[in-house]
Design an enzyme around this catalytic site. Structure first.
Site, PDB file in Angstrom:
ATOM      1  N   HIS A 288       0.879  -1.200  -0.108  1.00 50.74           N
ATOM      2  CA  HIS A 288      -0.092   0.021  -0.132  1.00 50.74           C
ATOM      3  C   HIS A 288       0.721   1.163  -0.105  1.00 50.74           C
ATOM      4  CE1 HIS A 288      -3.989  -2.138   1.769  1.00 50.74           C
ATOM      5  NE2 HIS A 288      -3.414  -2.426   0.696  1.00 50.74           N
TER       6      HIS A 288
ATOM      7  N   TYR B  92      -9.542   5.207   6.421  1.00 53.27           N
ATOM      8  CA  TYR B  92      -9.844   5.941   7.790  1.00 53.27           C
ATOM      9  C   TYR B  92     -10.956   6.935   7.460  1.00 53.27           C
ATOM     10  CZ  TYR B  92      -5.909   3.267   9.504  1.00 53.27           C
ATOM     11  OH  TYR B  92      -4.747   2.612   9.910  1.00 53.27           O
TER      12      TYR B  92
ATOM     13  N   PRO C 256      -5.783   0.139  18.274  1.00 51.25           N
ATOM     14  CA  PRO C 256      -5.188  -0.185  16.800  1.00 51.25           C
ATOM     15  C   PRO C 256      -5.353   0.736  15.838  1.00 51.25           C
ATOM     16  CG  PRO C 256      -7.373  -0.840  17.578  1.00 51.25           C
ATOM     17  CD  PRO C 256      -7.005  -0.047  18.834  1.00 51.25           C
TER      18      PRO C 256
ATOM     19  N   LYS D 263       0.046   0.109  15.116  1.00 50.80           N
ATOM     20  CA  LYS D 263       1.693  -0.026  15.747  1.00 50.80           C
ATOM     21  C   LYS D 263       1.892  -1.183  16.625  1.00 50.80           C
ATOM     22  CE  LYS D 263       3.513   3.721  13.687  1.00 50.80           C
ATOM     23  NZ  LYS D 263       3.257   3.016  12.596  1.00 50.80           N
TER      24      LYS D 263
ATOM     25  N   TYR E 192       3.142   6.677  10.199  1.00 50.21           N
ATOM     26  CA  TYR E 192       2.260   5.443   9.827  1.00 50.21           C
ATOM     27  C   TYR E 192       3.306   4.475   9.127  1.00 50.21           C
ATOM     28  CZ  TYR E 192      -1.921   2.837   8.279  1.00 50.21           C
ATOM     29  OH  TYR E 192      -2.576   1.889   8.091  1.00 50.21           O
TER      30      TYR E 192
END
Ligand code: PHB
Length: 392
Positions: free
Chosen positions: A75, A204, A295, A299, A387
């Protein structure tokens, strides 16, 4: 009682414990790892699915898995969805990095297979686990194996990588330990469903009805979550009701989900937790035994792998060169990353979820914060760096 010795005794054979055993073996250091769960139980526990680029590198370069590239999906960004539309955060363009969608259960299978392949000593399904003599130079790990035989393994160092229900972290005397907690007034309702992917990358999604996350697993199996009350009962949620909730949350931002039969539903609690110090005598903690993150930033597993990468290095210094500061050095190096990840996970969580008593001001302010992130290269880069994972 069967008495044996090893160099490093590892309590907990999830990803952290098994990766540590693997790295130690590559450095010529013996270990014994145990877990109260059977291999099948661990394989069937669904966990998160996003690997930072250094986690991928660690799995590949240390010879655990080439499947992570073959069966995983790269991704190059995520979608942040809010205020009626999606906004892509372009990881490649911003920081030249990617993440890999590759579920934790597959990471575990690869690690467990590597232990079998390399003749590692791992015992699953043990019981009556205890540790003792931690402040001596001969700490011991005791357990009864799956056949009912009692064992005592004397080691030079004990590692507690026994997850969020760790017994090892309770061995730190109360006067010497500090526990840092944060509870959240919400949880995630997680599902697996038999449907094609609704999006190539993760979404998200912030909305008035609360947060939703659209993730994937394969071409025909998807993973999705929506924010819910921590006391939510999965039995109250039919497939129809779940789809209505998910569709309305992402629909507010212009997405439509491809639906299918829901094959798994679980409520995942949210907590931030750290125990300090990470070392007591010759016992050290790693992974979820030492810290838990919510979550939202994906991580947890990455942090556990980062812990044991540093721990393997420091154990090698300790056991091979007699470096007196090695275990403390592990604790210090690991905690720096842990607190950065605590902040990142907390930040992503509070930016995207709706508090039960949120005012209109609170929700508009969140949209202001999200807009700042997506409309600024500095803001987007900050998210992309965190991220995809900070360099170690
Ligand atoms: C998942 O795919 O399970 C997943 C992905 C990203 C997260 C959390 C979970 O932040």
């Amino acid at each position: 009682m069967n008495r044996t010795t090893t160099e490093v005794a590892i309590v907990g054979a999830g990803p952290a414990g098994l990766m540590l055993a693997h790295l130690l073996q590559r450095a010529g250091i013996d270990s014994v790892a145990i877990d109260i769960r059977t291999r099948e139980e661990i394989e069937n526990t669904h966990r998160a699915g996003i690997l930072e680029q250094d986690s991928v590198r660690l799995l590949v370069d240390s010879g655990v898995s080439d499947r992570v590239h073959r069966d995983g999906y790269r991704h190059d960004g995520i979608e942040l969805a809010f205020g009626g539309a999606g906004h892509r955060i372009d990881f490649q363009g911003l920081v030249g990095a990617s993440t890999q969608l590759y579920p934790q259960t597959d990471v575990f299978i690869d690690l467990a297979d590597a232990r079998v392949r390399d003749g590692g000593d791992v015992r699953f399904g043990v019981r009556d686990v205890s540790v003792a003599d931690l402040t001596t130079d001969r700490p011991v790990m005791r357990f009864t194996d799956a056949e009912g035989v009692a064992h005592e393994v004397a080691a030079k160092v004990l590692v507690g990588s026994d997850g969020s229900r760790s017994i090892c972290r309770h061995e730190f005397p109360e006067a010497l330990r500090r526990q840092f907690f944060r509870e959240y007034p919400f949880a995630w309702f997680g599902i697996l469903c038999e449907a094609p992917p609704s999006s190539e990358e993760l979404i998200y999604s912030h909305s008035d009805r609360g947060f939703a996350l659209i993730s994937q697993r394969t071409e025909s199996l998807q993973r999705m979550y929506f924010q819910c009350d921590p006391r939510e009962d999965v039995a109250d949620w039919s497939d129809d009701r779940i789809w209505e909730e998910l569709q309305s949350r992402v629909g507010a931002n212009g997405y439509v989900l491809k639906e299918g039969a829901i094959t798994s539903r679980t409520v995942l609690p949210f907590r931030s937790f750290v125990q300090e110090p990470l070392r007591h005598g010759n016992l050290v903690l790693a992974g979820d035994a030492a810290h838990t993150v919510p979550p939202t930033g994906a991580k947890g597993l990455n942090l556990a792998l980062a812990d044991v990468r540093v721990l393997a290095e420091e154990l090698e210094r300790h056991l091979r060169s007699g470096a007196a500061d090695a275990l403390d050095s592990y604790a210090e190096r690991a905690l720096q990353r842990v607190w950065r990840a605590q902040h990142f996970s907390y930040w992503m969580t509070t930016m995207l979820h709706r508090l039960p008593d949120a005012s209109d001001f609170d929700v508009r302010r969140q949209v202001g914060e999200l807009t700042s992130i997506v409309s600024s290269t500095a803001g987007s880069t900050y998210l992309a760096e965190g991220y995809t994972g900070w360099p170690s």
